[in-house]
Design an enzyme around this catalytic site. Structure first.
Site, PDB file in Angstrom:
ATOM      1  N   HIS A   1      31.456  23.446  35.335  1.00 32.77           N
ATOM      2  CA  HIS A   1      31.110  24.003  36.706  1.00 32.77           C
ATOM      3  C   HIS A   1      29.597  24.206  36.867  1.00 32.77           C
ATOM      4  CE1 HIS A   1      35.062  26.038  35.659  1.00 32.77           C
ATOM      5  NE2 HIS A   1      35.341  26.312  36.963  1.00 32.77           N
TER       6      HIS A   1
ATOM      7  N   HIS B   1      31.387  23.779  42.979  1.00 30.27           N
ATOM      8  CA  HIS B   1      31.962  24.983  41.871  1.00 30.27           C
ATOM      9  C   HIS B   1      32.531  24.081  40.712  1.00 30.27           C
ATOM     10  CE1 HIS B   1      34.151  28.536  40.451  1.00 30.27           C
ATOM     11  NE2 HIS B   1      34.852  27.649  40.432  1.00 30.27           N
TER      12      HIS B   1
ATOM     13  N   GLU C   1      43.086  52.389  34.152  1.00 33.02           N
ATOM     14  CA  GLU C   1      43.265  52.053  32.752  1.00 33.02           C
ATOM     15  C   GLU C   1      42.734  50.478  32.694  1.00 33.02           C
ATOM     16  OE1 GLU C   1      45.479  52.825  35.109  1.00 33.02           O
ATOM     17  OE2 GLU C   1      46.373  54.533  34.411  1.00 33.02           O
TER      18      GLU C   1
ATOM     19  N   HIS D   1      58.430  54.819  34.439  1.00 31.73           N
ATOM     20  CA  HIS D   1      57.676  54.975  33.333  1.00 31.73           C
ATOM     21  C   HIS D   1      58.081  54.755  31.963  1.00 31.73           C
ATOM     22  CE1 HIS D   1      55.604  57.051  36.614  1.00 31.73           C
ATOM     23  NE2 HIS D   1      54.753  58.013  35.851  1.00 31.73           N
TER      24      HIS D   1
END
Ligand SMILES: Cc1ncc(C[n+]2csc(CCOP(=O)(O)OP(=O)(O)O)c2C)c(N)n1
Length: 664
Positions: A32, A265, A412, A474
């Site tokens: 890149h 890019h 998280e 869960h």
């Protein structure tokens, strides 16, 4: 801060960085070039004006850290590290992206000196940097008699992609909340991503968002050196807030055909465009040329860094020379050597009788924290459930970094990366905590810890369907194997309180990769053990917990809450005249590393194998082999009390014995 340099020299240096990046990508025919070309001015100012580092000793604990969150711009970083005097030769730059080089496609912390963290998955770098900045603040708070001992900063660059990823938002919100004023990030606002202009998908005001996160936000032209320096100075002077410097830049700067285009890019400029760029910039040199005046400039920067490091060492030596609590703490943080008898000491605190392993794990963790001051961490808003709070140790919060506990909030993913940053800071053993099912929300950070050999400890409670009434959303089913599937992750699932002592010993002692602890919500029995039991065998990952009376007809491999079930089944089978051996598999990855003689002694060749684990069975089939039996649960869970679920999934001693008996 050094004075502004001669502008002609700066111009040459910036072009040198741009050309090295172009040449590296061109030679590799991959990579890149656009971002490095657009970011050369910013990176130059960061390395020469702001960053304090000693290239000969890249692990100086109080160095400023540089984090290139947009890891795809790696040639920018490699060019700067080479020029700055790190052990990264021009030949390494010529070997960009090649087999065995120190210049892999994206920066990897354990490969290249000066690379502070592995980046490439967008957003991870800035989130990890937040943890690094916190670690420096936490160190500073621990040595009040030498306030400048840990005044290091973390300076980074993030791209549009970094800013779009959710993890950067989570982490930046946390950084603002904690007031991490030693964190300074440039946002490379070039308006271009792979698909085209950013406004295809991204039209929010990033600056306003960061202001709302409680960051100090500045807006500059990212090619204006005076503005870059002024912004860095203002960010450094800012107290109580992290800084975001939004820099308008041109991707592929200087390329007549590709500037401001997404084609700059992710592909080499190509011979023609490369030549056109060099002509346009007036660069008439061989590839990988570094003008001597640029070398000299960077040598001066390195000398300054070295001198700073020497002065820092004097301060550090003064602290050590005084002796006492701070000196002792310094050594125990910088040289984490857990007590040789850690397992034995942790075994002393386990509770008698039946207990949930999350509770025993918590008790053991308290003892580990008392023995190992480096242990710090927290939970993503499940502290009362996870049982991971370190008592009497305070909480890390804005302006008060002396504590050992974190409230990560319900973030998280950022929590995982934050822990990695804490570990990379070099002084802490971080742990995080949530429910096992939510390991999915932090998996990219776990994977990076594994790839980067980072010793983060990821505690997961509620480790099976037996969390019960919360139901299938869960209840983890595939998660144990999903985590074991990541190379270099150790998954530890203790069967009872005693194995919790082994679990924390394994986690604290393992410093070259992450450890996952999977702990139960519900009670499990304390297993009876034979007089021949050697506690240290638990550290070998799998051991015979209940030996067959006579020659075993089969070996039953079980983990966590299923070990006591296997023991019950063994007893029931014994009553039917079938002798089987029960092996507790505390950590399969550890067991796989043991010597062949030990492995054979636990799992003898030619003896049938069965596995019992309340989760998907597929991967166990490879272990039990043809003719083996894998008992578990291949499907989602159920909303019901755990004892009811246990009946339905056939995980009682009697039910397992019946299935084993018909298999045998
Ligand atoms: C998590 C993640 N998703 C996707 C990618 C693939 N990828 C690499 S760079 C990039 C976006 C490039 O845009 P930007 O971040 O603005 O970088 P620039 O074009 O300015 O170099 C993408 C999607 C990645 N590296 N990480």
């Amino acid at each position: 801060m050094p004075n502004a340099l001669d502008s002609q020299l700066v111009d040459t240096a910036v072009k040198t960085i741009q050309m090295l990046s172009i040449d590296g990508v061109e030679k590799a025919n991959s990579g890149h070039p656009g971002a490095p070309m657009g970011l050369a001015s910013i990176a130059f100012e960061v390395f020469t004006h702001a960053l304090r580092f000693d290239p000969e000793q890249p692990s100086w604990p109080n160095r400023d850290r540089f984090v290139l969150s947009c890891g795809h711009a790696s040639m920018l970083l490699y060019s700067l590290l080479h020029l700055s005097g790190y052990d990264l030769t021009l030949d390494e730059l010529r070997s960009f992206r090649q087999w065995g080089s120190r210049t892999p496609g994206h920066p990897e912390v354990h490969v290249t000196p000066g690379v502070e963290t592995t980046t490439g998955p967008l957003g991870q770098g800035i989130a990890t940097a937040v943890g690094m900045a916190a670690s420096l603040k936490m160190l500073a708070a621990r040595f009040p008699s030498e306030p400048e001992l840990f005044d290091g900063r973390v300076i980074g660059i993030a791209s549009d992609g970094d800013m779009m990823e959710g993890i950067s938002g989570e982490a930046s919100s946390l950084a603002g909340h904690l007031g991490l004023d030693n964190l300074i990030f440039f946002y490379d606002d070039n308006g271009i991503t792979i698909d085209g202009k950013t406004d295809l998908a991204f039209t929010e005001d990033v600056g306003k968002r960061y202001e709302a996160y409680n960051w100090f936000v500045q807006r500059i032209d990212g090619h204006d050196h005076e503005a870059i320096r002024a912004a860095l100075d203002a960010a450094t002077a800012e107290v109580s807030r992290p800084s975001l410097i939004i820099a308008k830049t041109h991707i592929g700067k200087g390329s007549p055909g590709k500037q401001d285009k997404s084609s700059a890019h992710g592909e080499p400029l190509g011979a023609k465009e490369s030549a056109a760029t060099k002509a346009a910039l007036g660069w008439d040199h061989e590839p990988f040329h570094v003008p001597s005046e640029v070398r000299e400039l960077f040598a001066g920067v390195a000398a300054r860094g070295k001198a700073r490091h020497a002065a820092w060492k004097q301060r550090r030596d003064a602290l050590l020379g005084r002796g006492g609590a701070e000196a002792e703490l310094y050594s125990s943080l910088m040289d984490v050597i857990p007590p040789a008898d850690l397992l034995e000491r942790l075994c002393e605190v386990i509770p008698p009788g039946d207990q949930a392993t999350r509770i025993s794990g918590g008790l053991v963790q308290q003892a580990a924290a008392a023995l190992v001051p480096a242990l710090v961490g927290g939970s993503a808003d499940l502290t009362p459930s996870n049982k991971t709070w370190i008592k009497d140790a305070g909480v890390v919060q804005k302006g008060a970094f002396g504590g050992r506990n974190f409230h990560f909030g319900i973030r998280e993913h950022a929590m995982g990366a934050f822990a990695n940053g804490l570990a990379l800071g070099g002084a802490f053993i971080p742990y995080t905590a949530t429910f096992l099912v939510f390991s999915d929300y932090m998996r990219p950070a776990i994977r990076l810890a594994a790839l980067s050999h980072i010793g983060s400890v990821f505690v997961y409670t509620h480790d099976s369907l037996y969390l019960g009434e919360d139901g299938p959303t869960h209840q983890p089913v595939e998660h144990l194997w999903a985590l074991r599937a990541i190379p270099n992750v150790h998954v530890v699932r203790p069967a009872d309180s005693l194995e919790c002592a082994a679990a924390w010993t394994l986690a604290v002692e393992r410093r070259d990769g992450p450890t996952v602890l999977a702990l139960t919500r519900q009670n499990v029995p304390l297993l009876p053990r034979p007089t021949s039991f050697v506690p240290r065998d638990m550290l070998r990952g799998a051991y015979i917990v209940d030996e067959a009376e006579g020659s075993p007809a089969a070996v039953i491999l079980a983990t966590g809450s299923e070990v006591s079930v296997a023991v019950d089944a063994k007893r029931a089978l014994g009553e039917r005249g079938r002798a089987v051996r029960v092996v507790s598999v505390l950590c399969w990855e550890q067991f796989a590393k043991e010597d062949a003689a030990y492995r054979d002694s636990v799992l003898p060749a030619g003896v049938k194998r069965a596995s019992v684990e309340l989760g998907i069975t597929g991967p166990w089939r490879g272990i039990v082999g043809d003719g083996g039996l894998a008992l578990g649960h291949d499907g989602f869970g159920f909303s019901a009390p755990w004892q009811v679920i246990r009946e339905h999934v056939g995980m009682t001693g009697e039910a397992v014995a019946a299935r084993l008996a018909s298999w045998l």
